[in-house]
Design an enzyme around this catalytic site. Structure first.
Site, mmCIF file in Angstrom:
data_model
loop_
_atom_site.group_PDB
_atom_site.id
_atom_site.type_symbol
_atom_site.label_atom_id
_atom_site.label_comp_id
_atom_site.label_asym_id
_atom_site.label_seq_id
_atom_site.Cartn_x
_atom_site.Cartn_y
_atom_site.Cartn_z
ATOM 1 N N LYS A 22 0.772 -1.149 0.006
ATOM 2 C CA LYS A 22 0.148 0.072 0.025
ATOM 3 C C LYS A 22 0.616 1.341 -0.110
ATOM 4 O O LYS A 22 0.654 2.273 -0.771
ATOM 5 C CB LYS A 22 -0.881 -0.108 1.011
ATOM 6 C CG LYS A 22 -1.403 1.491 1.727
ATOM 7 C CD LYS A 22 -2.452 1.244 2.786
ATOM 8 C CE LYS A 22 -1.919 1.990 3.786
ATOM 9 N NZ LYS A 22 -1.432 3.228 4.324
ATOM 10 N N ASN A 23 1.794 1.178 0.928
ATOM 11 C CA ASN A 23 2.737 2.400 1.092
ATOM 12 C C ASN A 23 3.690 2.682 -0.102
ATOM 13 O O ASN A 23 4.217 3.832 -0.147
ATOM 14 C CB ASN A 23 3.434 2.308 2.153
ATOM 15 C CG ASN A 23 2.573 2.540 3.674
ATOM 16 O OD1 ASN A 23 1.466 2.760 3.230
ATOM 17 N ND2 ASN A 23 2.960 2.464 4.765
ATOM 18 N N CYS A 116 -5.691 7.427 9.354
ATOM 19 C CA CYS A 116 -5.781 6.626 10.669
ATOM 20 C C CYS A 116 -5.377 7.734 11.753
ATOM 21 O O CYS A 116 -4.537 8.453 11.792
ATOM 22 C CB CYS A 116 -4.608 5.736 10.801
ATOM 23 S SG CYS A 116 -5.330 4.275 9.902
ATOM 24 N N ARG A 121 -0.135 14.273 13.382
ATOM 25 C CA ARG A 121 0.546 14.150 12.099
ATOM 26 C C ARG A 121 0.405 15.497 11.416
ATOM 27 O O ARG A 121 -0.300 15.712 10.552
ATOM 28 C CB ARG A 121 -0.409 13.091 11.517
ATOM 29 C CG ARG A 121 -0.399 11.852 12.184
ATOM 30 C CD ARG A 121 -1.296 10.621 11.432
ATOM 31 N NE ARG A 121 -0.224 10.106 10.238
ATOM 32 C CZ ARG A 121 -0.682 9.027 9.611
ATOM 33 N NH1 ARG A 121 -1.827 8.315 10.156
ATOM 34 N NH2 ARG A 121 0.182 8.353 8.783
ATOM 35 N N ASP A 305 4.439 0.392 11.626
ATOM 36 C CA ASP A 305 3.379 -0.165 11.141
ATOM 37 C C ASP A 305 3.237 -1.553 11.451
ATOM 38 O O ASP A 305 2.204 -2.413 11.466
ATOM 39 C CB ASP A 305 3.189 -0.104 9.555
ATOM 40 C CG ASP A 305 2.836 1.076 9.183
ATOM 41 O OD1 ASP A 305 2.471 2.066 10.009
ATOM 42 O OD2 ASP A 305 3.026 1.404 8.139
ATOM 43 N N ARG A 397 -8.461 -0.645 4.404
ATOM 44 C CA ARG A 397 -7.528 0.475 3.747
ATOM 45 C C ARG A 397 -6.147 -0.038 3.295
ATOM 46 O O ARG A 397 -5.823 0.476 2.488
ATOM 47 C CB ARG A 397 -7.495 1.770 4.632
ATOM 48 C CG ARG A 397 -8.789 2.572 5.173
ATOM 49 C CD ARG A 397 -8.430 3.565 5.978
ATOM 50 N NE ARG A 397 -7.208 4.494 5.375
ATOM 51 C CZ ARG A 397 -6.378 4.796 6.144
ATOM 52 N NH1 ARG A 397 -6.360 4.838 7.425
ATOM 53 N NH2 ARG A 397 -5.167 5.486 5.741
#
Ligand code: UD1
Length: 433
Positions: A22-23, A116, A121, A305, A397
């Site tokens: 995903k990243n 999230c 952030r 993560d 997600r």
């Protein structure tokens, strides 16, 4: 609303293959905006965050096609430079469109991103970096407008090795005038994947994965084909589930160097790891051993993560483990839910002390965030009895069909419509009629 129902105490066994990261997919899809032509992206995972990114690309005028795990983005025409507020708020990585859009269209107008809820952030490093590249930034409450005729290379020193800020700079500087140097960039494998994609398109990015990156701006990028790297966080999620269930699984399409920061932790837990090229077999002991101390840090240290899935594994280890979360200040929110299984975890600010218990009991819990949600699924597979995991849209997600892959490994898990919520909805729709 969908939920997961899990019947626990299943030991995992068998084979599973990783999907694309995903990243990596998200920044590469953003970067495809710079290419006047068709970017062909293979191994692109079918995740809700990827769907959101593709929707943004379509809104900006790109043509998008998906065929299996291949996505084709034709960014020959970019007709808009603004991203819808609702879309921005669902996904933090949409901030990466800032650099891509200003570089492609000369102006970008976006709202502050969501994502999230794992900490405050901020995006100050992204903004400061784009200013260094010559962009004029106007902040108006929750929206940002960023304009530049053509970005100009600069030396940018990042006070912290932010993944997103590094990606934004790489994307913005790829088609700029002159040379950009990033000092203290993030060194994650996903940074290297982005640089590799852009270099295939004709960019000149040197040093990705190292302590400084140089980007010689080029005039234009040409279309290319690229395969997204496998998802190392998904690998650590499967490893955690295997570990806590005393399992024996083989994970395919693994990049060992990407996983080297997590291997010592699984070894310390007493798992045996066997690598054969891109296959990883993990054999767990009957009961895991505690891990003295895990500290999350930027790559090449232990990834934040992977923290939540590993926490779930350690709930049933023999002894007391300690985890220090150094990246996000609010990343232990899921622990309250994990304790509902009978886990014994105390959190003091960014430190979690996990006293291993012999058995977890099924619970009715909700996902607080993406990786925390995966941790609850892992606990449910290990726990005795039935578990319900709610708010699984967080999990979707970043994990494509997680329940099917766990089922393939022997877990008893299904995705169902939550009857109570559906009944409520039915009543409301009858009233509305
Ligand atoms: C990316 C990953 C996310 C991962 C994180 C850290 C994607 C889509 N997401 O998120 O899964 O957990 O890296 O590996 O790739 N910060 C600031 N100011 C900024 C930018 C960041 O203070 O301008 C802070 C953040 O609040 C956080 C820390 O820096 O505390 C790390 O953030 P960053 O590396 O930027 O993470 P993301 O790119 O958001």
């Amino acid at each position: 609303m969908e939920i997961f129902k899990i019947n626990g105490q299943k030991s995992l066994s068998g084979d599973v293959t990783l999907h694309g990261a995903k990243n990596s997919a998200l920044p590469i899809l953003c970067a495809s905006l710079l290419v006047k032509g068709e970017s062909i992206i293979h191994n692109c995972p079918d995740l809700s965050d990827v769907k959101t990114t593709l929707k943004i690309l379509e809104d900006l005028g790109c043509k998008v096609k998906r065929n299996g795990d291949t996505v084709i983005i034709d960014a020959s025409e970019v007709t808009a430079s603004q991203i819808d507020e609702g879309v921005m708020r669902t996904m933090r990585s949409s901030i990466l469109f800032l650099g891509a859009l200003v570089s492609r269209t000369g102006c970008a107008s976006i709202y502050l991103p969501g994502g999230c809820d794992i900490g405050t952030r901020p995006v100050d490093m992204h903004i400061r970096a784009l200013k260094s590249l010559g962009a004029t930034i106007t902040e108006n409450g929750s929206s940002i407008t960023c304009c530049a005729d053509r970005l100009t290379g600069a030396k940018i020193i990042l006070p912290f090795a932010s993944v997103g800020a590094t990606e934004n700079i790489i994307i913005a500087a790829a088609v700029s005038k002159g040379k950009t140097t990033i000092i203290n960039p993030a060194r994650e494998p996903e940074i290297c994947d982005l640089a590799e994609f852009l270099n295939k398109c004709g960019a000149r990015i040197y040093g990705a994965g190292e302590t400084s990156i140089e980007i010689e701006g080029v005039d234009k990028l040409i279309p290319c084909e690229h395969r997204i790297i496998p998802d190392r966080i998904l690998a650590s999620t499967y490893m955690s589930a295997c570990a806590v269930t005393g399992g024996d699984i083989v994970i395919h399409d693994v990049k060992p160097t990407h996983l080297s920061p997590v291997f010592p932790v699984f070894n310390e837990m007493g798992c045996r790891l066997y690598l054969n090229r891109d296959e990883l077999r993990i054999v767990a002991p009957k009961r895991l051993r505690r891990v003295k101390m895990i500290k999350t840090m930027p790559f090449p240290a232990f990834p934040t993560d992977s923290q939540s899935p590993v926490t779930a594994a350690l709930t049933m280890a023999k002894g007391t483990s300690v985890i220090k979360e150094n990246i996000f200040e609010n990343r232990f929110r899921f622990v309250g839910q994990l304790n509902r299984f009978g886990a014994d975890i105390a959190v003091d600010e960014q430190m979690a002390v996990i006293n291993g218990v012999k058995l977890l009991h099924g619970a009715d819990v909700y996902a607080t965030d993406l990786r925390g949600g995966a941790a609850l699924v892992i606990a449910g597979i290990a726990a005795e009895g039935e578990t319900t995991v709610r708010s699984i849209e967080h999990i979707d997600r970043g994990y494509a069909g997680l329940e099917n892959n766990f089922k393939q490994l022997g877990a008893d898990i299904k995705r169902i419509e939550d009857e109570e919520i559906s009944k409520e909805k039915d009543k409301k729709s009858i009233k509305a009629d």
